[in-house]
Design a protein around this motif. Sequence first.
Motif, PDB file in Angstrom:
ATOM      1  N   THR A   3     -84.063  14.949 -29.806  1.00  0.00           N
ATOM      2  CA  THR A   3     -83.875  13.527 -29.532  1.00  0.00           C
ATOM      3  C   THR A   3     -84.237  12.697 -30.750  1.00  0.00           C
ATOM      4  N   GLN A   6     -81.490  13.007 -33.325  1.00  0.00           N
ATOM      5  CA  GLN A   6     -80.307  12.246 -32.939  1.00  0.00           C
ATOM      6  C   GLN A   6     -80.530  10.751 -33.145  1.00  0.00           C
ATOM      7  N   THR A   7     -81.703  10.261 -32.806  1.00  0.00           N
ATOM      8  CA  THR A   7     -81.993   8.840 -32.976  1.00  0.00           C
ATOM      9  C   THR A   7     -81.935   8.457 -34.436  1.00  0.00           C
ATOM     10  N   CYS A   8     -82.487   9.285 -35.296  1.00  0.00           N
ATOM     11  CA  CYS A   8     -82.479   8.988 -36.722  1.00  0.00           C
ATOM     12  C   CYS A   8     -81.058   8.982 -37.283  1.00  0.00           C
ATOM     13  N   LEU A  10     -78.426   7.862 -35.810  1.00  0.00           N
ATOM     14  CA  LEU A  10     -77.636   6.735 -35.334  1.00  0.00           C
ATOM     15  C   LEU A  10     -77.756   5.553 -36.284  1.00  0.00           C
ATOM     16  N   PRO A  11     -76.658   4.867 -36.519  1.00  0.00           N
ATOM     17  CA  PRO A  11     -76.740   3.654 -37.337  1.00  0.00           C
ATOM     18  C   PRO A  11     -77.492   2.555 -36.583  1.00  0.00           C
ATOM     19  N   GLU A  14     -75.720   0.836 -33.710  1.00  0.00           N
ATOM     20  CA  GLU A  14     -75.651   1.564 -32.443  1.00  0.00           C
ATOM     21  C   GLU A  14     -76.993   1.502 -31.712  1.00  0.00           C
ATOM     22  N   LEU A  15     -78.085   1.573 -32.447  1.00  0.00           N
ATOM     23  CA  LEU A  15     -79.400   1.433 -31.813  1.00  0.00           C
ATOM     24  C   LEU A  15     -79.542   0.053 -31.181  1.00  0.00           C
ATOM     25  N   MET A  18     -77.501  -0.024 -28.000  1.00  0.00           N
ATOM     26  CA  MET A  18     -78.191   0.707 -26.935  1.00  0.00           C
ATOM     27  C   MET A  18     -79.311  -0.140 -26.348  1.00  0.00           C
TER      28      MET A  18
END
Length: 76
Positions: A3, A6-8, A10-11, A14-15, A18
């Motif tokens: 997780t 995956q978070t890292c 993401l641009p 996108e964060l 979310m």
Amino acid sequence: NVTGVQTCALPISELNAMEQRFMVAKMLHEGKVYTEICEQTHASSATISRVNRVLNYGKNALREVFECMEERAEEK
């Protein structure tokens, strides 16, 4: 931790999207109306509608998260 990886990956945009969708879902769960949600989150009515569909017709994962958050808040 997958997780975290995956978070890292993401641009930032996108964060931010979310985060906005989560806030929309939380406000819908609290019974807020579309106009209030739009004003506070700057989400489009299409985004609010999609999130509402997930809350009402999805697998209840978000609803369970919010109920858990409410239970924890009551414990404090």
